[in-house]
Write a protein that holds these residues in place. Sequence first.
Motif, mmCIF file in Angstrom:
data_model
loop_
_atom_site.group_PDB
_atom_site.id
_atom_site.type_symbol
_atom_site.label_atom_id
_atom_site.label_comp_id
_atom_site.label_asym_id
_atom_site.label_seq_id
_atom_site.Cartn_x
_atom_site.Cartn_y
_atom_site.Cartn_z
ATOM 1 N N LEU A 59 8.008 -26.546 -13.242
ATOM 2 C CA LEU A 59 8.786 -25.726 -14.395
ATOM 3 C C LEU A 59 8.651 -26.379 -15.539
ATOM 4 O O LEU A 59 8.619 -25.759 -16.805
ATOM 5 C CB LEU A 59 10.405 -26.060 -13.796
ATOM 6 N N LEU A 60 8.120 -27.742 -15.728
ATOM 7 C CA LEU A 60 7.971 -28.350 -16.866
ATOM 8 C C LEU A 60 6.660 -27.772 -17.301
ATOM 9 O O LEU A 60 6.418 -27.896 -18.592
ATOM 10 C CB LEU A 60 8.017 -29.587 -17.029
ATOM 11 N N ARG A 61 5.656 -27.518 -16.574
ATOM 12 C CA ARG A 61 4.379 -27.017 -16.944
ATOM 13 C C ARG A 61 4.589 -25.482 -17.437
ATOM 14 O O ARG A 61 3.777 -25.297 -18.171
ATOM 15 C CB ARG A 61 3.598 -27.078 -15.937
ATOM 16 N N ALA A 62 5.401 -24.952 -16.855
ATOM 17 C CA ALA A 62 5.715 -23.530 -17.399
ATOM 18 C C ALA A 62 6.618 -23.454 -18.690
ATOM 19 O O ALA A 62 6.367 -22.551 -19.527
ATOM 20 C CB ALA A 62 6.418 -22.755 -16.234
ATOM 21 N N LEU A 119 -6.433 -24.655 -5.368
ATOM 22 C CA LEU A 119 -6.361 -23.697 -6.208
ATOM 23 C C LEU A 119 -7.578 -23.978 -7.228
ATOM 24 O O LEU A 119 -8.324 -22.895 -7.889
ATOM 25 C CB LEU A 119 -5.114 -23.439 -6.719
ATOM 26 N N GLY A 120 -7.448 -25.024 -7.979
ATOM 27 C CA GLY A 120 -8.592 -25.355 -8.965
ATOM 28 C C GLY A 120 -9.889 -25.173 -8.405
ATOM 29 O O GLY A 120 -10.784 -24.900 -9.120
ATOM 30 N N ALA A 121 -10.210 -25.883 -7.156
ATOM 31 C CA ALA A 121 -11.762 -25.661 -6.706
ATOM 32 C C ALA A 121 -11.893 -24.267 -6.536
ATOM 33 O O ALA A 121 -13.170 -24.060 -6.409
ATOM 34 C CB ALA A 121 -11.819 -26.422 -5.172
ATOM 35 N N LEU A 122 -10.924 -23.495 -5.929
ATOM 36 C CA LEU A 122 -11.115 -22.031 -5.750
ATOM 37 C C LEU A 122 -11.271 -21.216 -7.091
ATOM 38 O O LEU A 122 -11.573 -20.141 -6.824
ATOM 39 C CB LEU A 122 -10.078 -21.423 -4.737
ATOM 40 N N GLY A 123 -11.091 -21.634 -8.143
ATOM 41 C CA GLY A 123 -11.250 -21.123 -9.422
ATOM 42 C C GLY A 123 -9.831 -20.187 -9.783
ATOM 43 O O GLY A 123 -9.918 -19.474 -10.717
ATOM 44 N N PHE A 124 -8.884 -20.826 -9.127
ATOM 45 C CA PHE A 124 -7.253 -20.040 -9.323
ATOM 46 C C PHE A 124 -6.392 -21.036 -9.885
ATOM 47 O O PHE A 124 -5.260 -21.058 -9.605
ATOM 48 C CB PHE A 124 -6.905 -19.483 -8.111
ATOM 49 N N ALA A 125 -6.780 -21.964 -10.859
ATOM 50 C CA ALA A 125 -5.974 -23.014 -11.277
ATOM 51 C C ALA A 125 -4.887 -22.520 -11.912
ATOM 52 O O ALA A 125 -4.992 -21.309 -12.520
ATOM 53 C CB ALA A 125 -6.592 -23.667 -12.217
ATOM 54 N N SER A 128 -0.890 -20.213 -15.983
ATOM 55 C CA SER A 128 0.038 -19.347 -16.663
ATOM 56 C C SER A 128 1.643 -19.819 -16.209
ATOM 57 O O SER A 128 1.689 -20.432 -15.267
ATOM 58 C CB SER A 128 -0.191 -17.669 -16.112
ATOM 59 N N ALA A 129 2.476 -19.281 -17.159
ATOM 60 C CA ALA A 129 3.869 -19.811 -16.497
ATOM 61 C C ALA A 129 4.316 -18.965 -15.540
ATOM 62 O O ALA A 129 4.904 -19.738 -14.685
ATOM 63 C CB ALA A 129 4.725 -19.131 -17.808
ATOM 64 N N LEU A 130 3.821 -17.770 -15.146
ATOM 65 C CA LEU A 130 4.209 -17.221 -13.898
ATOM 66 C C LEU A 130 3.577 -18.010 -12.888
ATOM 67 O O LEU A 130 4.327 -18.037 -11.923
ATOM 68 C CB LEU A 130 3.779 -15.499 -13.920
ATOM 69 N N GLY A 131 2.546 -18.489 -12.905
ATOM 70 C CA GLY A 131 1.804 -19.144 -11.802
ATOM 71 C C GLY A 131 2.814 -20.361 -11.503
ATOM 72 O O GLY A 131 2.923 -20.824 -10.131
ATOM 73 N N HIS A 132 3.032 -21.064 -12.561
ATOM 74 C CA HIS A 132 3.778 -22.290 -12.387
ATOM 75 C C HIS A 132 5.215 -22.095 -11.826
ATOM 76 O O HIS A 132 5.636 -22.757 -10.877
ATOM 77 C CB HIS A 132 4.045 -23.165 -13.613
ATOM 78 N N VAL A 133 5.847 -21.037 -12.209
ATOM 79 C CA VAL A 133 7.055 -20.654 -11.903
ATOM 80 C C VAL A 133 6.971 -20.328 -10.325
ATOM 81 O O VAL A 133 8.033 -20.726 -9.404
ATOM 82 C CB VAL A 133 7.660 -19.448 -12.498
ATOM 83 N N LEU A 134 5.928 -19.828 -9.854
ATOM 84 C CA LEU A 134 5.881 -19.185 -8.462
ATOM 85 C C LEU A 134 5.734 -20.332 -7.816
ATOM 86 O O LEU A 134 6.133 -20.609 -6.668
ATOM 87 C CB LEU A 134 4.850 -18.249 -8.239
ATOM 88 N N MET A 135 5.022 -21.349 -8.062
ATOM 89 C CA MET A 135 4.733 -22.772 -7.357
ATOM 90 C C MET A 135 5.917 -23.393 -7.212
ATOM 91 O O MET A 135 6.242 -24.217 -6.360
ATOM 92 C CB MET A 135 3.462 -23.509 -8.231
ATOM 93 N N ALA A 136 6.663 -23.381 -8.447
ATOM 94 C CA ALA A 136 7.742 -24.190 -8.393
ATOM 95 C C ALA A 136 8.972 -23.544 -7.293
ATOM 96 O O ALA A 136 9.601 -24.258 -6.522
ATOM 97 C CB ALA A 136 8.734 -24.275 -9.638
ATOM 98 N N LEU A 137 8.870 -22.156 -6.873
ATOM 99 C CA LEU A 137 9.686 -21.647 -6.213
ATOM 100 C C LEU A 137 9.111 -21.919 -4.781
ATOM 101 O O LEU A 137 10.264 -22.274 -3.834
ATOM 102 C CB LEU A 137 9.780 -19.870 -6.228
ATOM 103 N N VAL A 138 7.859 -21.995 -4.600
ATOM 104 C CA VAL A 138 7.208 -22.341 -3.122
ATOM 105 C C VAL A 138 7.866 -23.734 -2.903
ATOM 106 O O VAL A 138 8.243 -23.928 -1.835
ATOM 107 C CB VAL A 138 5.753 -21.986 -3.094
ATOM 108 N N MET A 139 7.539 -24.630 -3.971
ATOM 109 C CA MET A 139 8.115 -26.133 -3.521
ATOM 110 C C MET A 139 9.441 -26.283 -3.326
ATOM 111 O O MET A 139 9.680 -27.082 -2.571
ATOM 112 C CB MET A 139 7.343 -26.904 -4.795
ATOM 113 N N ALA A 140 10.295 -25.333 -4.278
ATOM 114 C CA ALA A 140 11.732 -25.608 -3.903
ATOM 115 C C ALA A 140 11.948 -25.012 -2.322
ATOM 116 O O ALA A 140 12.782 -25.719 -1.820
ATOM 117 C CB ALA A 140 12.393 -24.837 -4.935
#
Length: 166
Positions: A59-62, A119-125, A128-140
């Motif tokens: 969330l802070l990254r986004a 994700l970084g190794a696969l080239g999908f680091a 974007s804000a949306l990516g970080h929000v989605l990751m935050a939702l998954v982690m939550a």
Amino acid sequence: MASTGTDATASQPAAGLDAGHDATGATGAAGEVLPSVGEMRLPAWFFGFEGVLAGAFDLLRAFPAAWPALVVLVAANITVSLTLLRKRLKLAKLLWRGKGTRKVAFALVGLRIGTHVLLGALGFALVSALGHVLMALVMAGVTVGLLVYVQRTALAALVTAGKATA
């Protein structure tokens, strides 16, 4: 929630019980009344706090300007834990001492780091804000799910050990 079937002791009258017994007759070693699982269970909104805190990094990254809101949320979490959840601190202490909770904490840190590295190794680091929000939702979601599981197993262990009633 699983049903325990018919509880024969709950339908018996309370007459004839000694002091220190509840309606089911459950007492601890020193004669104190044992808490029920319902009294010890953490409320659902507490898991919401923990879910947001688990997603805080992303969330802070986004939204870097959201850090004051997260600081307020951490302060509110601590305040609520020490006031409204005072009776449940025994469960919280047991949870934090338990190996299962530590395993969950390490697994969550490993999941976060591993996911970002993979994700970084696969080239999908996540950039974007949306990516970080989605990751935050998954982690939550993962955090809340694991905390509910750990709470359920800890409460079952307390009942089995005779330190709580079902």
